[in-house]
Motif scaffolding. Structure first.
Motif, PDB file in Angstrom:
ATOM      1  N   TYR A   1       0.798   3.793  -3.102  1.00 43.09           N
ATOM      2  CA  TYR A   1       0.356   5.173  -2.871  1.00 43.09           C
ATOM      3  C   TYR A   1       1.397   6.163  -3.368  1.00 43.09           C
ATOM      4  O   TYR A   1       1.060   7.182  -3.991  1.00 43.09           O
ATOM      5  CB  TYR A   1       0.080   5.385  -1.387  1.00 43.09           C
TER       6      TYR A   1
ATOM      7  N   ALA B   1      -9.752   2.648   1.048  1.00 41.78           N
ATOM      8  CA  ALA B   1      -9.241   1.572   0.186  1.00 41.78           C
ATOM      9  C   ALA B   1      -9.468   0.191   0.789  1.00 41.78           C
ATOM     10  O   ALA B   1      -8.738  -0.747   0.475  1.00 41.78           O
ATOM     11  CB  ALA B   1      -7.748   1.787  -0.070  1.00 41.78           C
ATOM     12  N   LYS B   2     -10.483   0.043   1.634  1.00 41.15           N
ATOM     13  CA  LYS B   2     -10.730  -1.252   2.251  1.00 41.15           C
ATOM     14  C   LYS B   2     -10.972  -2.375   1.251  1.00 41.15           C
ATOM     15  O   LYS B   2     -10.464  -3.488   1.436  1.00 41.15           O
ATOM     16  CB  LYS B   2     -11.913  -1.142   3.222  1.00 41.15           C
TER      17      LYS B   2
ATOM     18  N   TYR C   1      -6.089   1.319  -8.164  1.00 44.86           N
ATOM     19  CA  TYR C   1      -7.229   1.640  -7.301  1.00 44.86           C
ATOM     20  C   TYR C   1      -7.089   3.039  -6.711  1.00 44.86           C
ATOM     21  O   TYR C   1      -8.056   3.804  -6.675  1.00 44.86           O
ATOM     22  CB  TYR C   1      -7.361   0.604  -6.192  1.00 44.86           C
ATOM     23  N   PHE C   2      -5.907   3.381  -6.235  1.00 47.85           N
ATOM     24  CA  PHE C   2      -5.701   4.706  -5.658  1.00 47.85           C
ATOM     25  C   PHE C   2      -5.981   5.799  -6.684  1.00 47.85           C
ATOM     26  O   PHE C   2      -6.566   6.840  -6.356  1.00 47.85           O
ATOM     27  CB  PHE C   2      -4.269   4.833  -5.132  1.00 47.85           C
TER      28      PHE C   2
ATOM     29  N   ALA D   1      -3.033  -2.043  -6.584  1.00 39.47           N
ATOM     30  CA  ALA D   1      -3.307  -1.016  -5.573  1.00 39.47           C
ATOM     31  C   ALA D   1      -3.131   0.384  -6.148  1.00 39.47           C
ATOM     32  O   ALA D   1      -3.925   1.291  -5.861  1.00 39.47           O
ATOM     33  CB  ALA D   1      -2.390  -1.224  -4.374  1.00 39.47           C
TER      34      ALA D   1
ATOM     35  N   MET E   1      -9.733  -2.803  -1.736  1.00 35.95           N
ATOM     36  CA  MET E   1      -8.442  -3.177  -2.301  1.00 35.95           C
ATOM     37  C   MET E   1      -7.583  -3.900  -1.275  1.00 35.95           C
ATOM     38  O   MET E   1      -6.927  -4.900  -1.574  1.00 35.95           O
ATOM     39  CB  MET E   1      -7.739  -1.926  -2.828  1.00 35.95           C
TER      40      MET E   1
ATOM     41  N   VAL F   1      -6.573   7.731   3.039  1.00 32.42           N
ATOM     42  CA  VAL F   1      -6.507   6.806   1.901  1.00 32.42           C
ATOM     43  C   VAL F   1      -6.819   5.377   2.318  1.00 32.42           C
ATOM     44  O   VAL F   1      -7.643   4.692   1.675  1.00 32.42           O
ATOM     45  CB  VAL F   1      -5.116   6.886   1.231  1.00 32.42           C
TER      46      VAL F   1
ATOM     47  N   ALA G   1       0.827  -1.210   0.000  1.00 29.36           N
ATOM     48  CA  ALA G   1       0.000   0.000   0.000  1.00 29.36           C
ATOM     49  C   ALA G   1       0.861   1.260   0.000  1.00 29.36           C
ATOM     50  O   ALA G   1       0.551   2.234  -0.712  1.00 29.36           O
ATOM     51  CB  ALA G   1      -0.932  -0.009   1.207  1.00 29.36           C
TER      52      ALA G   1
ATOM     53  N   SER H   1     -10.122   5.270  -7.977  1.00 28.59           N
ATOM     54  CA  SER H   1     -11.244   5.151  -7.040  1.00 28.59           C
ATOM     55  C   SER H   1     -11.221   6.153  -5.902  1.00 28.59           C
ATOM     56  O   SER H   1     -12.217   6.294  -5.195  1.00 28.59           O
ATOM     57  CB  SER H   1     -11.281   3.725  -6.457  1.00 28.59           C
ATOM     58  N   ILE H   2     -10.099   6.811  -5.674  1.00 26.19           N
ATOM     59  CA  ILE H   2     -10.024   7.809  -4.605  1.00 26.19           C
ATOM     60  C   ILE H   2      -9.854   9.183  -5.255  1.00 26.19           C
ATOM     61  O   ILE H   2      -8.829   9.444  -5.900  1.00 26.19           O
ATOM     62  CB  ILE H   2      -8.853   7.522  -3.650  1.00 26.19           C
TER      63      ILE H   2
END
Length: 290
Positions: free
Chosen positions: A94, A191-192, A159-160, A156, A194, A187, A90, A163-164
């Motif tokens: 990130y 991101a649960k 997704y970051f 990941a 993921m 974050v 993660a 989705s965020i």
């Protein structure tokens, strides 16, 4: 209303049929593990064996203390390895998702290259044993090949980015939050799905791993349950193929087929770790993968 009721009944019947078809192989595997070896050779595998025998489990469970220790090692490695894997994955993902990261393209390229190429088995073994000296240590079960996957990093990072919303992180920055606080307080809670997905992948990989024990572990006190059961299979194959051992054993016969079924049954005990969480996790938080 009647039409809907018939459709619901049909759906339930189809799902029940699929459930039975999915469970039957496990029932056959367990019944084969408690079937007498002579009956397996005579009649093949059967759901209702003519003669029951617990010789396979007696052979496998002859050292119950070692099995308990092996399960303890596996559980410890799975829990700690998954936690460290999630944290490292993660944090790296990130960092790579932030547009202002210096040399961002270069680091992304490094991640992709490790996904496509590796140094090979022998150089990897020499690095871990001659430089890092992890042989016969717990680190040998945690580090090689499992601690971080480039595929998980890319998953990941994607997704970051997608989705965020970046506006949320920009607002937190304006409010005075630093990158570390944004990562842990903003974050990660968002991101649960993921995190659960990667944690599931990583946990299964650690639980099923026996290659690291084969390469780096000679101390029997450090082997996991998968490696222990694999060693039982190897010993069994040796006893069955070695003529000297067979001549010394006399009339003693080893329940080879039923032992294999017993070991497979014990290996599938890992499902008990996943099933309590599968309903909530897979139905609510893993749907984004689909």
């Amino acid at each position: 209303m009647i039409k809907n009721g018939k459709m619901t009944l049909l759906i339930h019947m189809v799902l029940t049929l699929f459930t039975i078809l999915a469970v039957l192989p496990f029932i056959l595997m367990f019944m084969s593990s408690i079937t007498d070896e002579s009956m397996i050779f005579q009649n093949g595998y059967s759901f209702i064996p003519d003669k029951l025998s617990a010789d396979a489990y007696r052979y496998v469970l002859v050292n119950l203390g070692q099995i308990g220790r092996a399960y303890g090692v596996t559980v410890f490695i799975t829990v700690s390895g998954t936690a460290v894997n999630l944290l490292i994955t993660a944090m790296l993902a990130y960092s790579l998702s932030r547009p202002f990261l210096p040399c961002r393209s270069f680091f992304n390229l490094l991640v992709v290259l490790t996904l496509l190429f590796n140094g090979g088995l022998v150089p990897t073994y020499l690095v871990y044993t001659q430089i890092f000296h992890i042989k016969n240590t717990v680190w040998a079960l945690l580090l090689p090949n499992l601690l971080m996957s480039p595929f998980h990093v890319i998953l990941a990072k994607t997704y970051f980015i997608n989705s965020i919303p970046s506006e949320i992180m920009d607002a937190a920055t304006i409010d005075g939050a630093g990158e570390i606080r944004i990562f842990f307080r903003l974050v990660l809670p968002l991101a649960k799905p993921m995190i659960v997905t990667i944690g599931l992948f990583s946990g299964i990989a650690y639980w099923n791993d026996w290659m690291n024990s084969l390469y780096y572990i000679t101390n029997v006190r450090l082997i996991g349950i998968q490696s222990y059961l694999n060693r039982i299979l190897s010993d069994l194959q040796y006893l069955q193929s070695n003529e000297a051992a067979a001549s010394m054993s006399g009339d003693i016969s080893f329940p080879g087929m039923s032992i294999r079924m017993a070991i497979a049954t014990m290996q599938y005990c890992r499902l008990s770790f996943y099933l309590p969480y599968s309903k909530s996790i897979l139905s609510e938080e893993l749907l984004w993968v689909l």
